[in-house]
Scaffold this motif. Structure first.
Motif, mmCIF file in Angstrom:
data_model
loop_
_atom_site.group_PDB
_atom_site.id
_atom_site.type_symbol
_atom_site.label_atom_id
_atom_site.label_comp_id
_atom_site.label_asym_id
_atom_site.label_seq_id
_atom_site.Cartn_x
_atom_site.Cartn_y
_atom_site.Cartn_z
ATOM 1 N N GLU A 167 0.832 -1.200 0.000
ATOM 2 C CA GLU A 167 0.000 0.000 0.000
ATOM 3 C C GLU A 167 0.867 1.250 0.000
ATOM 4 O OE1 GLU A 167 -3.342 0.243 -0.095
ATOM 5 O OE2 GLU A 167 -3.649 -1.917 -0.075
ATOM 6 N N PRO A 168 0.482 2.280 -0.759
ATOM 7 C CA PRO A 168 1.230 3.541 -0.725
ATOM 8 C C PRO A 168 1.054 4.240 0.615
ATOM 9 C CG PRO A 168 -0.729 3.741 -2.106
ATOM 10 C CD PRO A 168 -0.643 2.307 -1.671
ATOM 11 N N MET A 169 2.068 4.978 1.030
ATOM 12 C CA MET A 169 2.018 5.696 2.307
ATOM 13 C C MET A 169 2.070 7.209 2.100
ATOM 14 S SD MET A 169 1.725 3.468 4.680
ATOM 15 C CE MET A 169 1.325 1.804 4.181
ATOM 16 N N ASP A 170 1.962 7.663 0.833
ATOM 17 C CA ASP A 170 1.911 9.098 0.548
ATOM 18 C C ASP A 170 0.825 9.750 1.404
ATOM 19 O OD1 ASP A 170 3.766 8.643 -1.377
ATOM 20 O OD2 ASP A 170 2.528 9.223 -3.077
ATOM 21 N N GLY A 171 1.114 10.920 1.922
ATOM 22 C CA GLY A 171 0.120 11.649 2.686
ATOM 23 C C GLY A 171 0.059 11.273 4.158
ATOM 24 N N ARG A 172 0.727 10.213 4.546
ATOM 25 C CA ARG A 172 0.753 9.830 5.964
ATOM 26 C C ARG A 172 1.822 10.643 6.679
ATOM 27 N NH1 ARG A 172 -2.097 5.691 7.888
ATOM 28 N NH2 ARG A 172 -3.150 4.423 6.378
ATOM 29 N N ALA A 173 1.676 10.762 7.963
ATOM 30 C CA ALA A 173 2.639 11.515 8.763
ATOM 31 C C ALA A 173 3.111 10.649 9.919
ATOM 32 C CB ALA A 173 2.010 12.791 9.285
ATOM 33 N N CYS A 174 4.333 10.900 10.319
ATOM 34 C CA CYS A 174 4.881 10.206 11.485
ATOM 35 C C CYS A 174 4.506 10.968 12.748
ATOM 36 C CB CYS A 174 6.396 10.130 11.392
ATOM 37 S SG CYS A 174 6.980 8.931 10.186
ATOM 38 N N GLN A 175 4.596 10.278 13.878
ATOM 39 C CA GLN A 175 4.338 10.909 15.171
ATOM 40 C C GLN A 175 5.424 11.873 15.513
ATOM 41 O OE1 GLN A 175 3.789 8.023 18.233
ATOM 42 N NE2 GLN A 175 2.180 6.978 17.150
#
Length: 175
Positions: A167-175
């Motif tokens: 799955e792509p992870m574009d747009g996700r952010a880390c804590q």
């Protein structure tokens, strides 16, 4: 004055805990060691617990520790996969940017049984990159299972169930 790194401190705590519990090896989890880390599904956005989400036919990333090292960042990656049940053992893990660019990969040459195992590698992370994805892979199913997003500056992690496909992870952010 001695400086304790996070890795050294975790090793000391693990060894002490295993000794108090009467364990002979801290690498062998017991039934009481259920992983209750919050996991978010990449496809549905639903949150659950890691113990409910793991499909051991797939190479699941269950823990990542990162620290600066000469030539990049040292990643200690723990995978959990049922390597005893088939020829399709977990054959590598990799670190990539959120948009999927591979930064480094650690090849695994043989099965590791049904317990969790940890392997390390130093990966060069480009300046300005604060969030990376660590994915596992196995010979039979390819990508799948759980990935972990890692903030390389703080070491904070977020587990994400990606399902049977990458799955792509574009747009996700880390804590």
């Amino acid at each position: 004055m001695s400086r304790y790194t996070r890795r050294r401190l975790m090793l000391l705590v693990t060894a002490a805990g295993a000794g108090l519990a009467g364990c002979t090896s801290p690498a062998e989890p017991s039934a009481d060691d259920a992983d209750t880390t919050s996991v978010t599904s990449a496809t549905t956005g639903e949150t659950g617990t890691a113990a409910d989400e793991l499909d051991l036919r797939e190479a699941n990333v269950v823990a990542v520790a990162v620290e600066p090292a000469a030539g990049g960042h040292r990643f200690d990656v723990t995978l959990h996969h049922d390597d005893d049940g088939e020829e399709g053992y977990a054959n590598w893990w990799q670190v990539e940017t959120l948009d999927g660019e591979r930064l480094g990969r650690r090849d695994l040459a043989h099965p590791h049984g049904t317990r969790e195992f940890t392997r390390s590698a130093t990966v060069s992370v480009p300046d300005g990159t604060t969030c990376v994805v660590v994915r596992g892979h196995d010979r039979t199913h390819g990508y799948g299972g759980r990935v972990i997003l890692v903030n390389v500056a703080t070491g904070a992690t977020t587990a994400v169930r990606q399902g049977p496909e990458r799955e792509p992870m574009d747009g996700r952010a880390c804590q």
